[in-house]
Design a protein around this motif. Structure first.
Motif: not given
Length: 449
Positions: A32-34, A99-101, A199-200, A203-205
């Protein structure tokens, strides 16, 4: 749904995991935060043209109608892209779509760093709009894979707050760059921030565990899209949010120029003043999400806890905005504008959960995307209308006031339509009856391995 993806007695759906409807998986709030940050970048990208409106018009020698076209151009492919990607996320994991968007957003900013023509700026805004069109609907679809229905209002509110904080945090920073360096570098800074988010997320999605869209597509009953799209709650959501987005798109394009040209503030002062509607709107959105969940926990129907709760602020906000031409003083006019438009935020919190109530999970991505595509047509119309009205008015300030009066009428009308049409609890019952025979047929069928 059960582990096989069939409806529960309560009409709520879960996915193929063993998680019950009352549980929220570990990591849900991290995602949710991402996605909150995702929407923060999204709205920072949107606001930069409005924030740099006066320097852009000065450097490129643009008339108000041309600047209105620039504001509208962002939405030329916005709706088409939203619909196309909405169907894609019915089959493709949302992690990769998001990610693509974000990559498209970042790359669309960099051409503005150097010398740029009006045509280049226009094309880049069209490309950016195509990348951002599906953003909110895909993010909502992704977040609903982490929360059961009864716990979705608050994370939806947090997600929506990415838009407000995208303005609240980005505007002072971007305005500092515009004032002390150049509006060109403001675009470049947004491109860099977009790549940092990419990048974040790499790594975390992750994909949510509550729903496996591909499995559900093979097992759950389908409802014909025509029935979903013509249901009164779907129509009501589009109508109500259209009015809210009219106000939002004017805020993105014309709010800062109004502060400078209409009210006489400097570009430096306009930076912090431009955050005021978003600060107020952020408060409204969080309160709406919290109140909605409290009302549902106490037994209120979703008609009241979502439909009425989202529509009434639109009507009140429109009536407040309509007072602007009839009062004197920049401070009072600014206060009416901030409060009137800020109340619109309530509708963004309640409509996606309402659509999720009666839409099968395997169709939800497309339905929320089509909803977004339709209400964002306001983004094509509103900036152009304001630009035309300003250019043809007797004075700059009269033009702005006429434009905000039109905005007020649209908000009141859309809020009243929302009150009339938003009945998600009865919609679910009616559409479930339609899908029931299909569910029976599916139970007796042998699925291919």
């Amino acid at each position: 749904m059960s582990a096989q993806g069939t409806p529960t007695a309560a009409g709520k759906t879960t996915g193929t995991s063993k998680t019950t409807s009352a549980q929220t998986p570990k990591g849900a709030w991290t995602i949710t935060f991402l996605l909150f940050l995702f929407m923060l970048v999204n709205f920072a990208d949107k606001i930069v043209v409005g924030l740099a409106g006066v320097p852009i018009m000065t450097d490129l020698k643009l008339e108000p109608e041309q600047f209105g076209l620039l504001g509208s151009s962002f939405f030329f492919l916005f709706s088409i892209s939203a619909i196309v990607v909405g169907f894609i996320v019915n089959k493709v994991p949302t992690r990769w779509v998001l990610l693509t968007l974000a990559v498209v957003w970042a790359l669309a900013q960099f051409p503005m760093v150097g010398t740029v023509s009006f045509t280049t700026l226009l094309i880049c805004r069209i490309v950016l709009g195509a990348g951002e069109g599906p953003a909110f609907s895909v993010a909502v679809h992704a977040i609903y894979k982490w929360f059961p229905d009864e716990k979705r209002a608050l994370p939806t509110a947090v997600l929506s707050q990415g838009s407000a904080f995208g303005v609240i945090l980005a505007v002072p920073a971007l305005n500092w760059i515009i004032v002390n360096h150049s509006w060109h570098y403001a675009f470049g800074a947004l491109g860099v921030v977009g790549l940092i988010w990419v990048a974040a997320w790499l790594a975390l999605g992750r994909e949510g565990p509550l729903e496996d869209t591909q499995v559900l597509a093979a097992t759950e009953p389908k409802i014909p899209y025509l029935q979903l799209l013509t249901s009164r709650t779907f129509v009501g959501c589009v109508a109500a949010t259209f009015g809210a987005y009219w106000a939002l798109s004017l805020g993105l394009t014309w709010f800062t120029p109004f502060i400078i040209e209409g009210l006489g503030f400097s570009q430096s002062d306009a930076g912090w003043i431009s955050t005021l509607p978003w600060v107020f709107g952020a408060t409204i959105v969080i309160l709406t999400g919290w109140i909605s969940q409290v009302m549902m926990a106490r037994g209120a129907t979703t008609r009241v806890a979502r439909g009425v709760l989202g529509s009434v602020p639109l009507v009140i906000g429109g009536l407040i905005l309509a007072l602007m031409p009839h009062v004197q003083g920049a401070g009072l006019q600014l206060a009416l504008l901030v409060v009137g438009t800020g109340l619109c935020g309530a509708i963004y919190v309640v409509c996606p959960p309402m659509l999720g109530e009666f839409t099968p999970v395997s169709q939800r991505g497309a339905i929320i995307a089509i909803y977004g595509a339709l209400y964002t047509f306001a983004g094509i119309i509103a900036p152009n209308v304001m630009g035309t009205v300003i250019q043809r008015a007797g004075s700059m300030l009269d033009g702005y006031m006429t434009g905000f009066t039109i905005n007020a009428a649209v908000m009141v009308g859309s809020g009243l339509l929302g009150l009339l049409l938003l009945w998600p609890n009865t919609e679910r019952t009616r559409l479930t009856r339609t899908a029931a025979p299909q569910a029976s047929a599916l139970k007796g069928a042998v699925l291919p391995t």
